[in-house]
Motif scaffolding. Structure first.
Motif, PDB file in Angstrom:
ATOM      1  N   PHE B  53     -13.760  -1.919  -2.001  1.00 56.23           N
ATOM      2  CA  PHE B  53     -13.303  -2.733  -0.867  1.00 56.23           C
ATOM      3  C   PHE B  53     -12.656  -1.888   0.235  1.00 56.23           C
ATOM      4  O   PHE B  53     -12.059  -2.418   1.169  1.00 56.23           O
ATOM      5  N   LYS B  54     -12.773  -0.549   0.079  1.00 56.15           N
ATOM      6  CA  LYS B  54     -12.295   0.382   1.110  1.00 56.15           C
ATOM      7  C   LYS B  54     -10.831   0.139   1.500  1.00 56.15           C
ATOM      8  O   LYS B  54     -10.489  -0.056   2.669  1.00 56.15           O
ATOM      9  N   VAL B  55      -9.986   0.144   0.481  1.00 61.49           N
ATOM     10  CA  VAL B  55      -8.552  -0.032   0.713  1.00 61.49           C
ATOM     11  C   VAL B  55      -7.833   1.196   0.144  1.00 61.49           C
ATOM     12  O   VAL B  55      -8.192   1.688  -0.922  1.00 61.49           O
ATOM     13  N   ASP B  56      -6.830   1.699   0.867  1.00 59.23           N
ATOM     14  CA  ASP B  56      -6.059   2.842   0.368  1.00 59.23           C
ATOM     15  C   ASP B  56      -5.071   2.400  -0.703  1.00 59.23           C
ATOM     16  O   ASP B  56      -4.513   1.308  -0.631  1.00 59.23           O
ATOM     17  N   ALA B  57      -4.823   3.284  -1.656  1.00 55.15           N
ATOM     18  CA  ALA B  57      -3.792   3.020  -2.662  1.00 55.15           C
ATOM     19  C   ALA B  57      -2.427   2.960  -1.977  1.00 55.15           C
ATOM     20  O   ALA B  57      -2.207   3.634  -0.962  1.00 55.15           O
TER      21      ALA B  57
END
Lengths: 310, 310
Positions: B53-57
């Protein structure tokens, strides 16, 4: 169907009794076999509300019976304020507005605490969330609980949500908020027939603060000096209580509901913690007037816990 | 504006990471200065979801800094599972689906626990209650959390609410629930590069049961025998851990996500409690196959707590 008991804390106040009655009703309407209960005598203020709205007090219980499958705690979560055999029963739900402490379960549960002034304010929302209509009587009970916990919307614990709920509920209940509220509070503030022992037990709660055991009793009045005419007897009862329970501190809080302040009496080894917590000096009678202090939860427990844990 | 940190438990799993990210987003949309954080490394399963989902940690923290006004705990409440300096910070909110234990506050707070399979299921409701729309990415993160905690809706912890939420979220996220779910679980079940030490720490949680300190580590796999090729090293790491922390029992749970059972390894003085809790016999290798047991929370912690407290 398995039986569920709904009850509030020991030394029940108006929020505890009314929230147990009203939440048991909501659970029943949603299909549960729920019954309200109480852990102690109904006080005069609460009795005024029950009489006004023609509702019977819930059943008095000493412990949870074997026929009960699970319990729902309203208006408290700390085990020392709950039924004696609380550790042996399954807590299915909690609906509360206090700090969380000395509470644990083995299994996941429904736990709903919100930082509002009264459990009844949360219950008013839960009726709406579940699309269930409040009867005139139940609205009156919830209103009474809010008036009681907020000293007619004047306590610092009172939030905008409580204020909005109170006005909404007064309309459903068909009462004038100010007039009904003052009548109810004054019914509760009549201490003329109370013994010293009753004064220190009628609304007493025990707290763990750091390693200390602290009990705080509160009474509402329109004339604190009347209450302290019994000071010698009150101190004797407090000292007996301290040695029976091994308390570090007993704080007796006499709250003036017209002037919105409290004259406190401190006994026990932890007396100095009271002076520290409120930057006050206890006089030769072990008493101090705390200006603007009316809330045990928001002004007294927090300040004392700070003093004990810092 | 005062800063609020949102984080889940140590040894973060997919629910903890995704719920912190998504709840911080909801709080921001509602006007708070909230930031998500994490207390440990992102595991492979969670990384698969973040990449998809192309989200940063979220940011990694070791302790809560002095610039933080209050914290929000998601997916846990027990202090020993939280940040090291949890007792020094103000907990403003908890959103969780576990039992309540070893948690306390000085002041009233917003505490919401519900007996559902996943924190994300509660957050999905909270978006609706607040009239805020879920983005595709956030829906995907919440979906991933539900798939992870429910082993693709197969765990006994999974409720109808979780199932309904998962289908709803899959639609918003635009993924095929079954296919995405299996891909994500298999990414997490790849243990081929893990050392014995990593296996026993990557998803370990500590519990108080009666007077006992118990640690339970769980890994998901498609082949338990592969994991136990490292048994000698695993036991050495466990024994070191037991003596470092003074544990009564360490239970290592290897859960087969295809067959839905677990092969456990027990070490420590409390070994017999495992046999008692599950009516099982540990073999010469200290292992037992527990048929149908996949949930640490609902099947393991409850049974062991019973054995320790009865």
């Amino acid at each position: 169907m398995s039986k569920q008991l709904v009850f509030g804390h020991k030394n029940p106040d108006t929020d505890t009794i009314c929230s147990a009655l009203v939440y048991a009703d909501l659970k029943k309407q949603l299909g549960a076999n729920a019954e309200p209960a109480r852990l102690g005598e109904v006080n005069k203020e609460t009795q005024f509300a029950l009489d006004y709205f023609k509702v019977d007090a819930p059943q008095l219980i000493e412990k949870v019976g074997e026929d009960v499958d699970s319990v729902i705690l309203v208006d408290h979560n700390e085990f020392q304020q709950s039924v004696d055999n609380i550790k042996d029963v399954r807590v299915a739900e909690v609906v509360d507005h206090h700090r969380v402490s000395n509470f644990e379960t083995k299994e996941p549960l429904y736990f709903r605490a919100e930082p509002v002034g009264c459990t009844a304010t949360i219950l008013n929302k839960m009726y709406k969330e579940n699309g269930v209509e409040l009867s005139k009587e139940n609205a009156g009970l919830l209103l009474s609980a809010i008036i009681s916990d907020s000293l007619l919307l004047k306590s610092p614990t009172c939030t905008q949500e409580d204020v909005d709920a109170a006005h909404e509920l007064a309309e459903i209940a068909g009462v004038d908020l100010e007039k009904y509220g003052l009548d109810m509070l004054q019914a509760g503030a009549d201490l003329s027939d109370k013994s010293a022992r009753e004064l220190i037990t009628m609304d007493a709660k025990e707290f763990s603060m750091g390693d200390a055991k602290v009990e705080i009793a509160q009474v509402n009045t329109v004339d604190a000096s009347k209450v302290y005419e019994l000071q010698a007897d009150i101190e004797a009862e407090i000292d007996k209580n301290i040695s029976d329970k091994g308390l570090d501190l007993f704080l007796f809080v006499v709250t003036d509901i017209l002037n919105n302040d409290s004259e406190v009496l401190a006994r026990g080894e932890g007396k100095a913690k009271v002076e520290e917590a409120f930057s006050a000096t206890l006089d030769a009678n072990n008493r101090a007037l705390l200006k603007g202090v009316v809330s045990r939860k928001k002004q007294i427990v927090t300040a004392l816990t700070d003093a004990y844990t810092k």
